[in-house]
Design an enzyme around this catalytic site. Structure first.
Site, mmCIF file in Angstrom:
data_model
loop_
_atom_site.group_PDB
_atom_site.id
_atom_site.type_symbol
_atom_site.label_atom_id
_atom_site.label_comp_id
_atom_site.label_asym_id
_atom_site.label_seq_id
_atom_site.Cartn_x
_atom_site.Cartn_y
_atom_site.Cartn_z
ATOM 1 N N GLU A 40 149.999 -51.503 32.055
ATOM 2 C CA GLU A 40 149.469 -52.402 33.079
ATOM 3 C C GLU A 40 149.387 -51.627 34.390
ATOM 4 O O GLU A 40 150.401 -51.116 34.882
ATOM 5 C CB GLU A 40 150.341 -53.646 33.264
ATOM 6 C CG GLU A 40 149.703 -54.596 34.276
ATOM 7 C CD GLU A 40 150.534 -55.834 34.597
ATOM 8 O OE1 GLU A 40 149.994 -56.942 34.494
ATOM 9 O OE2 GLU A 40 151.718 -55.689 34.948
ATOM 10 N N GLY A 87 148.910 -51.864 38.261
ATOM 11 C CA GLY A 87 149.109 -52.919 39.251
ATOM 12 C C GLY A 87 150.239 -53.815 38.765
ATOM 13 O O GLY A 87 150.067 -54.653 37.885
ATOM 14 N N ASP A 131 151.984 -48.297 39.624
ATOM 15 C CA ASP A 131 151.681 -48.940 40.909
ATOM 16 C C ASP A 131 151.813 -47.894 42.014
ATOM 17 O O ASP A 131 152.595 -46.944 41.896
ATOM 18 C CB ASP A 131 152.632 -50.111 41.184
ATOM 19 C CG ASP A 131 152.010 -51.135 42.118
ATOM 20 O OD1 ASP A 131 151.699 -52.254 41.661
ATOM 21 O OD2 ASP A 131 151.811 -50.803 43.311
ATOM 22 N N GLN A 136 145.934 -45.071 41.106
ATOM 23 C CA GLN A 136 145.069 -45.173 39.931
ATOM 24 C C GLN A 136 143.705 -44.501 40.137
ATOM 25 O O GLN A 136 142.960 -44.324 39.179
ATOM 26 C CB GLN A 136 144.856 -46.641 39.553
ATOM 27 C CG GLN A 136 143.982 -47.405 40.526
ATOM 28 C CD GLN A 136 143.678 -48.827 40.062
ATOM 29 O OE1 GLN A 136 144.043 -49.769 40.744
ATOM 30 N NE2 GLN A 136 143.032 -49.002 38.937
ATOM 31 N N ASP A 143 144.878 -54.173 36.631
ATOM 32 C CA ASP A 143 145.039 -55.257 37.615
ATOM 33 C C ASP A 143 145.575 -54.633 38.908
ATOM 34 O O ASP A 143 146.468 -55.159 39.545
ATOM 35 C CB ASP A 143 146.020 -56.315 37.074
ATOM 36 C CG ASP A 143 146.118 -57.532 37.983
ATOM 37 O OD1 ASP A 143 145.180 -57.760 38.770
ATOM 38 O OD2 ASP A 143 147.126 -58.262 37.915
ATOM 39 N N HIS A 164 141.594 -53.051 42.615
ATOM 40 C CA HIS A 164 140.313 -53.762 42.438
ATOM 41 C C HIS A 164 139.164 -53.250 43.283
ATOM 42 O O HIS A 164 138.165 -53.950 43.448
ATOM 43 C CB HIS A 164 140.461 -55.272 42.690
ATOM 44 C CG HIS A 164 141.566 -55.912 41.917
ATOM 45 N ND1 HIS A 164 141.703 -55.782 40.555
ATOM 46 C CD2 HIS A 164 142.616 -56.694 42.328
ATOM 47 C CE1 HIS A 164 142.771 -56.461 40.151
ATOM 48 N NE2 HIS A 164 143.355 -56.999 41.201
ATOM 49 N N GLU A 167 140.430 -56.446 35.302
ATOM 50 C CA GLU A 167 140.529 -57.796 35.882
ATOM 51 C C GLU A 167 139.897 -57.871 37.266
ATOM 52 O O GLU A 167 139.752 -56.859 37.943
ATOM 53 C CB GLU A 167 142.016 -58.140 36.095
ATOM 54 C CG GLU A 167 142.712 -58.656 34.886
ATOM 55 C CD GLU A 167 144.103 -59.151 35.247
ATOM 56 O OE1 GLU A 167 144.406 -59.362 36.437
ATOM 57 O OE2 GLU A 167 144.902 -59.310 34.317
ATOM 58 N N ASP A 168 139.631 -59.081 37.683
ATOM 59 C CA ASP A 168 139.166 -59.377 39.040
ATOM 60 C C ASP A 168 137.859 -58.662 39.374
ATOM 61 O O ASP A 168 137.690 -58.118 40.488
ATOM 62 C CB ASP A 168 140.246 -59.016 40.084
ATOM 63 C CG ASP A 168 141.424 -59.976 40.031
ATOM 64 O OD1 ASP A 168 141.436 -60.851 39.139
ATOM 65 O OD2 ASP A 168 142.328 -59.863 40.876
#
Ligand SMILES: C[S@@+](CC[C@H](N)C(=O)[O-])C[C@H]1O[C@@H](n2cnc3c(N)ncnc32)[C@H](O)[C@@H]1O
Length: 429
Positions: free
Chosen positions: A134, A136, A160, A180, A202, A205, A230-231
């Site tokens: 994952e 984020g 992160d 990232q 995630d 973005h 996502e988003d």
């Protein structure tokens, strides 16, 4: 009077709607705010709809259409969802169930319509020893949800850029610190903890972050894996360098991947890229893009369903099946005889090699044994020759059958499908 409506007044109006009091709801909305005639007309017509869910949805649409703050529409749509019973329906979704049961855990901020999408694409990984990344992490609420969803055998890793995320998970998960948008960071995390079955972006973005992450990590994802971004609505928001059909947004990048999926149909599309060879599916939902990775076989078409099976093809095909069966039988016999010949030769070699003393002592019987083996060898060789000739003729008959089938196809199916080809030619002009 305030210039714009306050969120507290929207909440009060929604509460009144839940008690079926539309008039009081309108009074609450306009208590501290004087909407334009146009806005008032839309709010009034929203409140004239029959159910609380429709009224809340209508209010949300009115706020959105008149560019009132996003949060107001969000609250109305949220209320509409709960008024309509959709929450009850969705509660069989294990991710949503976790979300509902998690109200006092680590912060988890999710768009609810993502849950059915996740479950559709990720259910098959549950209970398996999969590796999930994952990107984020924020305060770790997502990591808890994924671990619970995928099960104890799954390894969940986070990335992160913010140290607070690492501190928040407090060693319960591996969370790497890094950006990232830096391909080296992504490659390092893949080398250390991958290859991953599932990657969920995630993170920040922005367009650059989403594109670099997909371009770097999709090629490293396991074959059969799933990559989720996502988003993706940020592709439409200025703040994230987005804009409708603006070059360089993630959604425009995704549209190029749709072209890559069709590289076999236009020479201008590079068919050697990982997107052309390994992108098995592009699923675009509201704000979520799912990319399936799997090596694809080259596309080809085949015709079945013609009436050719009713015609003489059937005869030719049974003839071919007979020829194949007898060829296989001959081949098996030939292999057996070859085995016998090899065994005889070995035996002869062993006989010849026996010590001179043995031969002298039993000269006559040794000579007789040798003569008998030579005779058998000559007979076996003759049988071998005969079978080889039979096999050659069986192969000849096989070729004739193929030719016969080819000619029949030429004369029957080709004529039968001529109108289809004519239509195709017309359509391709
Ligand atoms: C929306 S939150 C993640 C929420 C989390 N997935 C959850 O479900 O609870 C976004 C996170 O992305 C992180 N982030 C922002 N930019 C990043 C970047 N360039 N690289 C890695 N992480 C980033 C932020 O620090 C933040 O923690």
């Amino acid at each position: 009077m305030t210039e714009s409506i306050q969120l507290a007044d929207v909440s009060r109006a929604l509460f009144l709607l839940s008690m079926d009091d539309g008039d009081q709801a309108l009074a609450a909305l306009t208590a501290n705010w004087e909407p334009s005639d146009e806005v008032l007309a839309d709010l009034t017509s929203a409140l004239a709809t029959p159910t609380a869910a429709e009224r809340a949805r209508g209010l949300g649409d009115a706020f959105r259409d008149h560019a009132l703050p996003h949060d107001h529409a969000n609250e109305c749509y949220r209320a509409a969802f709960y008024f309509s019973g959709s929450a009850e329906e969705l509660s069989s979704n294990p991710l949503y169930a976790h979300y509902l049961a998690h109200r006092s855990g680590a912060i988890l901020d999710k768009w609810i319509h993502y849950f059915p999408v996740y479950h559709r694409h990720l259910d098959r990984y549950r209970g398996r020893p999969v590796r999930v990344l994952e990107i984020g992490v924020y305060r770790g609420g997502g990591l808890d949800m994924w671990q619970r969803y995928f099960g104890a055998e799954a390894t969940i890793v986070g990335l992160d850029v913010d140290e607070a995320a690492v501190r928040a998970v407090d060693g319960r998960y591996v969370v790497e610190l890094g950006d990232q948008e830096d391909p080296d960071v992504l490659r390092r995390i893949n080398d250390e903890y991958g290859p991953f079955d599932v990657i969920i972006d995630d993170g920040g973005h922005t367009m650059g972050q989403q594109i670099v992450t997909a371009e770097t990590l999709f090629p490293l994802l396991l074959d059969g894996g799933t990559f989720i971004t996502e988003d993706c609505h940020t592709s439409y928001w200025d703040y994230y360098e987005g804009g409708l059909k603006r070059e360089g947004t993630f959604i425009e990048w995704v549209k190029d991947r749709v072209d890559d999926e069709h590289s076999r149909y236009d020479l201008a599309i590079d068919r050697t890229t990982v997107w052309a060879t390994h992108l098995d599916g592009v699923h675009v939902y509201d704000s979520v893009v799912v990319l399936d990775k799997a090596e694809r076989f080259r596309p080809f078409s085949e015709v079945v369903g013609s009436s050719s099976y009713l015609r003489s093809d059937r005869l030719a095909e049974s003839y071919l099946a007979d020829a194949l069966a007898s060829r296989d039988q001959l081949q098996a016999e030939l292999d057996a005889i070859r085995g016998e010949v090899t065994a005889l030769r070995d035996e002869m070699d062993r006989t010849v090699d026996r010590s001179a003393t043995e031969v002298i002592e039993n000269d006559r019987s040794a000579r007789l044994a040798l003569q008998r083996m030579r005779r058998e060898s000559v007979e076996t060789n003759a049988e071998l020759e005969r079978l080889t000739t039979d096999l050659a003729s069986a192969n000849g008959r096989l070729l004739e059958s193929w030719e016969q089938i080819r000619l029949m196809r030429g004369s029957v199916s080709w004529r039968l499908t001529a109108p289809i080809r004519g239509v195709r030619r017309l359509m391709s002009r």
